[in-house]
Scaffold this active site. Structure first.
Site, PDB file in Angstrom:
ATOM      1  N   LYS A 192      19.733-103.390 -37.090  1.00 17.52           N
ATOM      2  CA  LYS A 192      21.197-103.280 -37.012  1.00 17.52           C
ATOM      3  C   LYS A 192      21.755-103.834 -35.711  1.00 17.52           C
ATOM      4  O   LYS A 192      21.047-104.034 -34.730  1.00 17.52           O
ATOM      5  CB  LYS A 192      21.612-101.846 -37.276  1.00 17.52           C
ATOM      6  CG  LYS A 192      21.406-101.525 -38.758  1.00 17.52           C
ATOM      7  CD  LYS A 192      22.198-100.389 -39.268  1.00 17.52           C
ATOM      8  CE  LYS A 192      22.037-100.357 -40.793  1.00 17.52           C
ATOM      9  NZ  LYS A 192      22.393 -99.079 -41.360  1.00 17.52           N
ATOM     10  N   ARG A 246      14.874 -95.830 -43.490  1.00 13.95           N
ATOM     11  CA  ARG A 246      15.115 -97.012 -44.334  1.00 13.95           C
ATOM     12  C   ARG A 246      14.872 -98.251 -43.484  1.00 13.95           C
ATOM     13  O   ARG A 246      15.605 -98.476 -42.523  1.00 13.95           O
ATOM     14  CB  ARG A 246      16.557 -96.938 -44.830  1.00 13.95           C
ATOM     15  CG  ARG A 246      16.980 -98.068 -45.751  1.00 13.95           C
ATOM     16  CD  ARG A 246      18.460 -97.936 -46.081  1.00 13.95           C
ATOM     17  NE  ARG A 246      18.883 -98.967 -46.998  1.00 13.95           N
ATOM     18  CZ  ARG A 246      19.206-100.199 -46.606  1.00 13.95           C
ATOM     19  NH1 ARG A 246      19.146-100.548 -45.338  1.00 13.95           N
ATOM     20  NH2 ARG A 246      19.591-101.097 -47.507  1.00 13.95           N
TER      21      ARG A 246
HETATM   22  N1  HH2 Z   1      22.354 -99.652 -44.350  1.00 15.48           N
HETATM   23  C1  HH2 Z   1      22.547-100.759 -45.098  1.00 15.48           C
HETATM   24  C2  HH2 Z   1      22.633-100.669 -46.498  1.00 15.48           C
HETATM   25  N2  HH2 Z   1      22.482 -99.488 -47.125  1.00 15.48           N
HETATM   26  N3  HH2 Z   1      22.103 -97.158 -47.047  1.00 15.48           N
HETATM   27  C3  HH2 Z   1      21.904 -96.039 -46.323  1.00 15.48           C
HETATM   28  N4  HH2 Z   1      21.762 -94.851 -46.931  1.00 15.48           N
HETATM   29  N5  HH2 Z   1      21.836 -96.069 -44.957  1.00 15.48           N
HETATM   30  C4  HH2 Z   1      21.972 -97.225 -44.258  1.00 15.48           C
HETATM   31  O1  HH2 Z   1      21.923 -97.194 -43.002  1.00 15.48           O
HETATM   32  C5  HH2 Z   1      22.202 -98.434 -44.990  1.00 15.48           C
HETATM   33  C6  HH2 Z   1      22.267 -98.364 -46.404  1.00 15.48           C
HETATM   34  C7  HH2 Z   1      22.695-102.075 -44.419  1.00 15.48           C
HETATM   35  O2  HH2 Z   1      21.474-102.762 -44.311  1.00 15.48           O
HETATM   36  P1  HH2 Z   1      20.997-103.941 -45.292  1.00 15.48           P
HETATM   37  O3  HH2 Z   1      20.786-103.418 -46.668  1.00 15.48           O
HETATM   38  O4  HH2 Z   1      19.822-104.613 -44.710  1.00 15.48           O
HETATM   39  O5  HH2 Z   1      22.165-104.990 -45.250  1.00 15.48           O
HETATM   40  P2  HH2 Z   1      23.299-105.381 -46.291  1.00 15.48           P
HETATM   41  O6  HH2 Z   1      24.169-104.191 -46.519  1.00 15.48           O
HETATM   42  O7  HH2 Z   1      24.031-106.516 -45.607  1.00 15.48           O
HETATM   43  O8  HH2 Z   1      22.637-105.796 -47.571  1.00 15.48           O
END
Ligand code: HH2
Length: 263
Positions: A205, A241
């Site tokens: 992040k 995660r």
């Molecule tokens: N962070 C992201 C997406 N989903 N869900 C939970 N519960 N907690 C989190 O911190 C969280 C989440 C963001 O990360 P990522 O999936 O890698 O990116 P993107 O939303 O751009 O697909």
């Protein structure tokens, strides 16, 4: 929890696992590296992300869930803000609903979560992904995130979601400045004191880049991600995660072995 983003635009790995085969291969790789469950997402929630229709989201995630379900009995979480996507994903074999909007995506969301009968992750977010990083503001970030999460857990239970099916997540990076993120990470014990399992998402992040400006590429944020993940483990969070499963499992294993050697 290993992350599989079936998106062209995720902040961390957009486009790398956009085909069904690439996403399935990535999911199976993360399991072989030590993930206990997978989180499949079809819509990016990165700051500034454009919303996606439910149909387009389902077209991305359902074939991946279907193929993974045929290959592994592991828990599969669907990362979506849309109840109809969650429903279709559960019908296809997903076993957890991870909702970054904490069941605020529609009036019926909490009731549909109750009907689906799967565990739900309720995450805190201030604002919407499109604008959430413009000017996040809190008087007391820990108290406000705790109050929000307890209100959302209450709303879910009122709609019929079992208490034991609820996990909470402070939503690192979702409508939060660097100081807000650090304060929340330093006070995870207060979120845990709400009495629900806690999931933590710190992997790759932007707060890592805020502390190391050379890490503008998300894949250069592994060191900071591991540091924050270990802090979460030390505080006792239940699920982390992550994108880099192998490295995280190794870090946690070493940390726990040293802890055990203290006797
Ligand atoms: N962070 C992201 C997406 N989903 N869900 C939970 N519960 N907690 C989190 O911190 C969280 C989440 C963001 O990360 P990522 O999936 O890698 O990116 P993107 O939303 O751009 O697909």
């Amino acid at each position: 929890m290993g992350v599989v983003n079936v998106t062209p635009d995720s902040f961390s790995d957009g486009g790398r696992f956009f085909s069904v085969q690439a996403a399935v291969d990535q999911g199976l790789r993360l399991l072989s590296e030590g993930a206990d469950m997978l989180d499949i997402g079809g819509e990016s929630t990165r700051p500034g992300a454009a919303p996606l229709s439910a149909q387009a989201e389902m077209d991305r995630v359902l074939p991946v869930i279907e193929a993974l379900r045929q290959s592994t009995p592991c828990p599969i979480s669907i990362d979506t803000q849309k109840a109809e996507v969650a429903r279709a994903a559960v019908q296809m074999g997903a076993t957890i609903w991870n909702d970054v909007s904490a069941l605020r995506g529609s009036k019926e969301a909490a009731q549909i979560a109750a009907e689906l009968g799967v565990p739900v992750v309720l995450m805190h977010m201030q604002g919407e992904p499109g604008t959430m990083q413009h000017a996040p503001h809190y008087e007391d970030v820990v108290a406000e995130v705790c109050a929000f999460l307890s209100e959302r857990a209450g709303a879910a239970m009122d709609a019929g979601v079992a208490r034991g099916a609820i996990s909470l997540d402070p939503g690192i990076g979702f409508g939060k400045s660097l100081a807000h993120n650090l304060t929340l990470l330093a006070h995870l014990d207060q979120i845990m004191a709400l009495g629900f399992p806690v999931l933590l998402g710190v992997s790759r992040k932007r707060f890592v880049q805020a502390l190391d400006p050379s890490a503008s590429d998300p894949t250069d944020r592994l060191g900071g991600s591991l540091a924050a993940a270990l802090m979460g483990v030390k505080m006792g969070v239940d699920v982390i995660r992550v994108h880099d499963v192998r490295e995280t499992v190794q870090a946690v294993r070493v940390w726990q072995a040293i802890q055990a050697a203290r006797g």
